[in-house]
Design a protein around this motif. Structure first.
Motif, short mmCIF file in Angstrom:
data_model
loop_
_atom_site.label_atom_id
_atom_site.label_comp_id
_atom_site.label_asym_id
_atom_site.label_seq_id
_atom_site.Cartn_x
_atom_site.Cartn_y
_atom_site.Cartn_z
N ASN A 152 50.30 33.85 54.30
CA ASN A 152 50.41 34.54 53.00
C ASN A 152 51.73 35.28 52.86
OD1 ASN A 152 47.43 34.34 51.83
ND2 ASN A 152 47.26 34.81 54.01
N TRP B 230 43.68 29.79 39.61
CA TRP B 230 43.62 30.12 41.04
C TRP B 230 42.49 29.33 41.71
CZ3 TRP B 230 40.18 32.01 44.60
CH2 TRP B 230 40.72 32.45 45.82
N ASN C 109 43.16 26.67 44.64
CA ASN C 109 42.80 27.10 45.99
C ASN C 109 41.38 26.78 46.42
OD1 ASN C 109 45.27 28.86 46.83
ND2 ASN C 109 44.79 29.50 44.74
N ARG C 110 40.50 26.45 45.48
CA ARG C 110 39.11 26.22 45.83
C ARG C 110 38.59 24.87 45.33
NH1 ARG C 110 40.32 29.59 48.73
NH2 ARG C 110 39.34 31.61 49.15
N GLY D 174 43.43 21.02 43.54
CA GLY D 174 44.54 21.85 43.99
C GLY D 174 45.12 21.35 45.31
N TYR E 72 49.11 20.15 46.11
CA TYR E 72 49.95 20.54 47.23
C TYR E 72 50.42 19.33 48.03
CZ TYR E 72 49.26 25.61 46.88
OH TYR E 72 49.29 26.92 46.48
N SER F 206 52.10 29.88 44.34
CA SER F 206 50.83 30.58 44.24
C SER F 206 50.65 31.15 42.84
CB SER F 206 50.74 31.70 45.27
OG SER F 206 51.60 32.77 44.93
#
Length: 348
Positions: free
Chosen positions: A38, A210, A214-215, A219, A223, A297
């Motif tokens: 992070n 988000w 990320n979930r 997503g 990436y 992000s």
């Protein structure tokens, strides 16, 4: 027998000490992994705090007043909403520079439908459909024809801006008659305290983006495509469909942002969106999204959006002229992209 008991009793403290050491080492390892994983988000958070403290120190009367924050919540969502899907597009290794024109074309669709039917809800729906289709068309040009997204969306930006001017003959449209409708108030009214509703829409789209990034496997595919599209294909990722959906998402958000901006001022000009290009790109790149793809992000983008949104007010509050605004936007954009380039080369 007593010797065995004494030996067992003596070994218990040693085992307990070893366990405590292992727990501490495990905790340190997890902390290091968290910091490494992070680093970008923590970095932009530190930058956000530092910048805001600087603004408060230089203009305390302005930045310690609740009025300035209500102003930010009224205006920042117009471009921050677009910055969310644009972050996904750039992580996927693409870019869409036509969104300012999509904002205008969405509102052209709204004006035509609203003038024909008098129904605000149908007008908003027409705007969102138009934005989605234009975004999807951008994706077809880029993915289907293999034209680089930078070149393709520069071309479509000029095309759709020209279309907006031609369709309405360069004339604007007043939206005062739509102000009393439920949809109008739901989009830009103030239902919860004195917080503008467009801020709640930004919050909802931020959370959705988000979660999507990320979930959801969508997503993960973004990436993978941004990191290496060939490897993503070998892993079974449908890169064509993923990139088409990302472009459609950008178009949808751009049209929605255009509706909010026009409703806020109760007027639509065909030049809508021309002032949001640098702000939106600056928010994305300042937020830690790499221009090379594969890194970015949503948290960074939302923090970057409010930094960018506050710069204009901070410049005036500090005592400088508004001419500094464009200079600082450009400086932030160049520095952010340069830093990402340097960091990526070092990581390689």
């Amino acid at each position: 027998m007593s010797t065995q008991v004494e030996g067992a009793a003596a070994s218990e403290p040693a085992e307990t000490a070893e366990t405590e050491v292992e727990i501490k080492e495990s905790g340190r390892l997890r902390l290091r992994r968290f910091l490494r994983g992070n680093a970008t988000q923590l970095g932009i958070l530190a930058v956000f705090i530092a910048v805001w403290l600087f603004f408060i120190a230089m203009a305390p009367e302005t930045f310690l007043s609740s009025r300035i924050y209500r102003a930010f919540m009224s205006t920042v969502p117009f471009f921050a909403i677009i910055a969310m899907p644009l972050t996904l597009a750039i992580i996927a290794g693409e870019i869409d520079l036509s969104f300012p024109s999509i904002m205008a074309m969405g509102m052209v669709s709204f004006v035509l439908v609203f003038q024909a039917t008098g129904n605000v809800a149908l007008g908003v729906l027409a705007a969102l459909v138009a934005g989605t289709l234009i975004g999807l068309l951008n994706g077809v040009i880029v993915v289907g024809l293999g034209i680089p997204s930078l070149v393709a969306t520069i071309g479509t930006q000029f095309f759709w801006r020209g279309a907006a001017l031609v369709i309405l003959s360069g004339q604007g449209a007043a939206l005062a008659t739509a102000r009393e409708s439920f949809v109008y108030q739901a989009l830009v009214g103030q239902w919860v305290g004195r917080i503008p509703n467009q801020m709640w829409w930004l919050l909802a789209i931020t959370i959705f983006s988000w979660l999507l990034l990320n979930r959801h496997r969508f997503g993960a595919h973004i990436y993978l495509i941004g990191d290496n599209v060939n490897s993503a294909r070998l892993m079974g990722v449908n890169s064509t469909r993923t990139r088409l959906l990302v472009f459609a998402f950008v178009g949808l958000a751009a049209a929605f942002g255009g509706v909010l901006a026009s409703f806020h001022t109760s007027y639509f000009w065909p030049s809508l969106g021309e002032g949001y290009l640098l702000q939106t790109l600056g928010a994305v790149f300042l937020g830690g999204t790499s221009v090379f793809g594969g890194v970015g992000s949503i948290l960074g983008t939302i923090l970057g959006s409010f930094i960018i949104g506050a710069i204009g007010a901070a410049i005036v509050a500090i005592g400088l002229t508004g001419f500094w605004t464009q200079l600082i936007y450009g400086l932030i954009l160049v520095v952010s992209v340069s830093l990402h380039g340097v960091l990526q080369r070092r990581m390689q």
